[in-house]
Design a protein around this motif. Structure first.
Motif, PDB file in Angstrom:
ATOM      1  N   VAL A 130      62.257  54.768  20.585  1.00 56.90           N
ATOM      2  CA  VAL A 130      61.109  54.178  20.023  1.00 56.90           C
ATOM      3  C   VAL A 130      61.645  52.665  19.288  1.00 56.90           C
ATOM      4  CG1 VAL A 130      59.840  53.789  17.844  1.00 56.90           C
ATOM      5  CG2 VAL A 130      59.680  56.398  18.157  1.00 56.90           C
ATOM      6  N   GLY A 131      60.836  51.653  20.591  1.00 59.73           N
ATOM      7  CA  GLY A 131      60.962  50.484  20.404  1.00 59.73           C
ATOM      8  C   GLY A 131      62.344  49.624  21.795  1.00 59.73           C
ATOM      9  N   ASP A 132      62.232  51.165  23.042  1.00 59.95           N
ATOM     10  CA  ASP A 132      62.574  50.547  23.764  1.00 59.95           C
ATOM     11  C   ASP A 132      61.731  50.061  24.807  1.00 59.95           C
ATOM     12  OD1 ASP A 132      65.204  51.727  23.756  1.00 59.95           O
ATOM     13  OD2 ASP A 132      64.435  53.204  24.799  1.00 59.95           O
ATOM     14  N   LEU A 133      62.171  49.114  25.901  1.00 62.24           N
ATOM     15  CA  LEU A 133      61.760  48.230  25.990  1.00 62.24           C
ATOM     16  C   LEU A 133      61.535  48.663  27.891  1.00 62.24           C
ATOM     17  CD1 LEU A 133      59.770  45.545  26.759  1.00 62.24           C
ATOM     18  CD2 LEU A 133      62.072  44.116  27.519  1.00 62.24           C
TER      19      LEU A 133
ATOM     20  N   GLU B 114      54.573  57.862  24.200  1.00 62.55           N
ATOM     21  CA  GLU B 114      53.947  56.431  24.194  1.00 62.55           C
ATOM     22  C   GLU B 114      53.886  55.160  24.049  1.00 62.55           C
ATOM     23  OE1 GLU B 114      50.678  57.729  20.833  1.00 62.55           O
ATOM     24  OE2 GLU B 114      50.152  59.801  21.680  1.00 62.55           O
ATOM     25  N   ALA B 115      53.152  54.454  24.887  1.00 63.19           N
ATOM     26  CA  ALA B 115      53.556  52.994  24.587  1.00 63.19           C
ATOM     27  C   ALA B 115      52.874  51.799  24.553  1.00 63.19           C
ATOM     28  CB  ALA B 115      54.945  52.518  25.839  1.00 63.19           C
ATOM     29  N   ALA B 116      53.261  50.865  23.786  1.00 66.39           N
ATOM     30  CA  ALA B 116      51.626  49.598  23.817  1.00 66.39           C
ATOM     31  C   ALA B 116      52.072  48.023  25.117  1.00 66.39           C
ATOM     32  CB  ALA B 116      52.134  49.224  22.305  1.00 66.39           C
ATOM     33  N   PRO B 117      51.211  48.174  25.179  1.00 67.29           N
ATOM     34  CA  PRO B 117      51.387  47.170  26.536  1.00 67.29           C
ATOM     35  C   PRO B 117      52.320  45.472  25.378  1.00 67.29           C
ATOM     36  CG  PRO B 117      49.652  47.936  26.030  1.00 67.29           C
ATOM     37  CD  PRO B 117      49.418  48.333  25.255  1.00 67.29           C
ATOM     38  N   VAL B 118      52.842  45.080  25.982  1.00 64.87           N
ATOM     39  CA  VAL B 118      53.301  43.906  25.677  1.00 64.87           C
ATOM     40  C   VAL B 118      52.420  42.554  26.082  1.00 64.87           C
ATOM     41  CG1 VAL B 118      55.737  44.766  25.628  1.00 64.87           C
ATOM     42  CG2 VAL B 118      54.534  43.469  27.122  1.00 64.87           C
ATOM     43  N   ALA B 119      51.626  42.770  27.248  1.00 57.99           N
ATOM     44  CA  ALA B 119      50.859  42.053  27.639  1.00 57.99           C
ATOM     45  C   ALA B 119      49.644  42.228  26.145  1.00 57.99           C
ATOM     46  CB  ALA B 119      50.371  42.107  29.097  1.00 57.99           C
ATOM     47  N   GLN B 120      49.007  40.302  26.171  1.00 56.31           N
ATOM     48  CA  GLN B 120      48.420  40.702  25.400  1.00 56.31           C
ATOM     49  C   GLN B 120      46.798  40.494  25.945  1.00 56.31           C
ATOM     50  OE1 GLN B 120      48.859  36.295  24.230  1.00 56.31           O
ATOM     51  NE2 GLN B 120      50.723  36.844  22.636  1.00 56.31           N
ATOM     52  N   LEU B 121      46.399  41.717  26.104  1.00 50.89           N
ATOM     53  CA  LEU B 121      44.736  42.259  26.660  1.00 50.89           C
ATOM     54  C   LEU B 121      43.668  41.723  26.160  1.00 50.89           C
ATOM     55  CD1 LEU B 121      46.444  45.472  28.589  1.00 50.89           C
ATOM     56  CD2 LEU B 121      46.899  43.171  28.950  1.00 50.89           C
TER      57      LEU B 121
ATOM     58  N   TYR C  26      59.428  43.368  34.854  1.00 52.11           N
ATOM     59  CA  TYR C  26      58.818  42.653  34.403  1.00 52.11           C
ATOM     60  C   TYR C  26      58.112  43.379  33.624  1.00 52.11           C
ATOM     61  CZ  TYR C  26      57.617  38.566  37.022  1.00 52.11           C
ATOM     62  OH  TYR C  26      57.223  37.479  38.312  1.00 52.11           O
ATOM     63  N   PRO C  27      58.147  43.083  32.130  1.00 52.75           N
ATOM     64  CA  PRO C  27      58.033  44.104  31.069  1.00 52.75           C
ATOM     65  C   PRO C  27      56.376  44.143  30.943  1.00 52.75           C
ATOM     66  CG  PRO C  27      58.701  41.651  30.011  1.00 52.75           C
ATOM     67  CD  PRO C  27      58.442  41.144  31.431  1.00 52.75           C
ATOM     68  N   VAL C  28      56.024  45.679  30.505  1.00 49.25           N
ATOM     69  CA  VAL C  28      55.230  46.970  30.297  1.00 49.25           C
ATOM     70  C   VAL C  28      54.609  46.690  29.115  1.00 49.25           C
ATOM     71  CG1 VAL C  28      53.784  48.579  31.401  1.00 49.25           C
ATOM     72  CG2 VAL C  28      55.445  47.339  33.274  1.00 49.25           C
ATOM     73  N   GLY C  29      55.475  47.364  28.859  1.00 48.53           N
ATOM     74  CA  GLY C  29      54.853  47.808  27.800  1.00 48.53           C
ATOM     75  C   GLY C  29      56.715  48.006  26.774  1.00 48.53           C
ATOM     76  N   ARG C  30      56.554  48.383  25.573  1.00 52.01           N
ATOM     77  CA  ARG C  30      56.924  48.850  24.764  1.00 52.01           C
ATOM     78  C   ARG C  30      57.626  50.079  23.401  1.00 52.01           C
ATOM     79  NH1 ARG C  30      61.421  45.991  22.425  1.00 52.01           N
ATOM     80  NH2 ARG C  30      60.492  44.151  23.144  1.00 52.01           N
ATOM     81  N   VAL C  31      57.798  50.941  23.744  1.00 46.82           N
ATOM     82  CA  VAL C  31      57.871  52.328  23.392  1.00 46.82           C
ATOM     83  C   VAL C  31      58.176  52.335  21.507  1.00 46.82           C
ATOM     84  CG1 VAL C  31      58.856  54.942  23.152  1.00 46.82           C
ATOM     85  CG2 VAL C  31      59.259  53.535  24.929  1.00 46.82           C
ATOM     86  N   THR C  32      56.829  53.680  21.092  1.00 43.92           N
ATOM     87  CA  THR C  32      56.229  53.610  19.884  1.00 43.92           C
ATOM     88  C   THR C  32      55.792  54.719  19.489  1.00 43.92           C
ATOM     89  OG1 THR C  32      53.858  53.809  20.998  1.00 43.92           O
ATOM     90  CG2 THR C  32      54.464  51.475  20.257  1.00 43.92           C
TER      91      THR C  32
END
Length: 289
Positions: free
Chosen positions: A202-205, A239-246, A219-225
């Motif tokens: 958890v927390g891996d980029l 599961e991961a959360a996107p780092v882009a501010q969609l 290019y950053p895609v998400g961070r493991v949640t």
């Protein structure tokens, strides 16, 4: 109603079976582009009104915070310049080829798709700007998605959170490679076929791996949640959360990758090819696109 059902069925069949429907869709998108632009005007007007009515004290405090951040980022840029020069020297010692700069153009948000089962948006760049299907789209934080259809003045972008979207990624910490797939929700990605004994935390980029050649590497895609190791199953749930501010970004960058541009040279219109190649040359010479 029966006529509408028959017409809709015919259009769906033609869209799946007949290639000329792509041109029809592009022409229709060009016709509705002014309507999309007009629809976006109230949101832009409200944004301008909100800025005009902002409290002066809040703006002063925000300006002070931004100034402090600017000083911090300036120090980091100086450090990065030193590290970049050192990296270039090491690469020259290894006789490694320097990495190419990726040319780009900016784009703005016109509208979001209202369908709750689709994660798509429309931007204000099209064939006149050299945009092509499959082109990567990023914002200031990370990967947003890719272009799936292009008209003369606008383009439709499939977001990375859409259930039909997948992107090759790797864990930035250890280089392990996986496929990140959209979950159909605005804030969730899932990793396919992750073995239970894999070193994912958890927390891996997660960053783009560059495999398949569509998305540039790094290019950053998400961070493991969430990471759950399932007993009795060879694969874990990740599961991961996107780092882009969609849900907040209104300005985007469209990347012109050299490989994709070369492969699609024959598919693009001469005007689009000319614009894209001009942008690519500007990027290689260090000029702003």
């Amino acid at each position: 109603m029966i006529l509408c059902v028959i017409l809709a069925s015919f259009l769906m069949f033609a869209d799946q079976r007949m290639s000329w429907m792509e041109d029809v869709r592009a022409q229709v998108s060009s016709l509705v582009a002014p309507v999309q632009w007009i629809v976006s005007l109230p949101a832009r007007g409200l944004s301008l009104a909100s800025l005009a009515l902002s409290d002066q004290t809040r703006l002063v405090n925000e300006n002070r915070r931004l100034h402090e951040r600017l000083v911090t980022l300036s120090q980091r840029v100086q450090r990065m310049a030193s590290l970049s020069a050192e990296n270039d020297r090491l690469r020259s010692l290894l006789r490694a080829a320097p990495r190419q700069q990726i040319p780009w153009i900016s784009a703005g948000l016109l509208t979001l798709d209202n369908d709750p089962f689709l994660q798509q948006m429309i931007i204000d760049r099209g064939q006149r700007s050299g945009v092509y299907s499959g082109q990567p789209v990023v914002d200031s934080a990370g990967l947003v998605g890719q272009v799936i259809s292009v008209s003369r003045y606008s383009s439709r972008v499939l977001l990375i959170t859409d259930a039909s979207h997948s992107v090759p990624v790797q864990v930035n910490r250890n280089g392990l490679r996986f496929i990140a797939r959209g979950a159909g929700q605005a804030n969730m990605l899932t990793l396919d076929n992750v073995p239970n004994n894999t070193d994912v935390r958890v927390g891996d980029l997660l960053v783009t791996s560059g495999l398949a050649g569509r998305f540039p590497e790094g290019y950053p895609v998400g961070r493991v949640t969430r990471m759950v190791r399932n007993d009795g199953s060879p694969f874990a749930t990740v599961e991961a959360a996107p780092v882009a501010q969609l849900e907040r970004s209104r300005n985007f960058i469209l990347l012109f990758t050299h490989d994709q541009l070369a492969r699609r040279h024959a598919e693009l219109s001469p005007q689009a090819v000319s614009v894209a190649l001009e942008v690519a040359r500007a990027g290689e010479s260090g000029e702003a696109p």
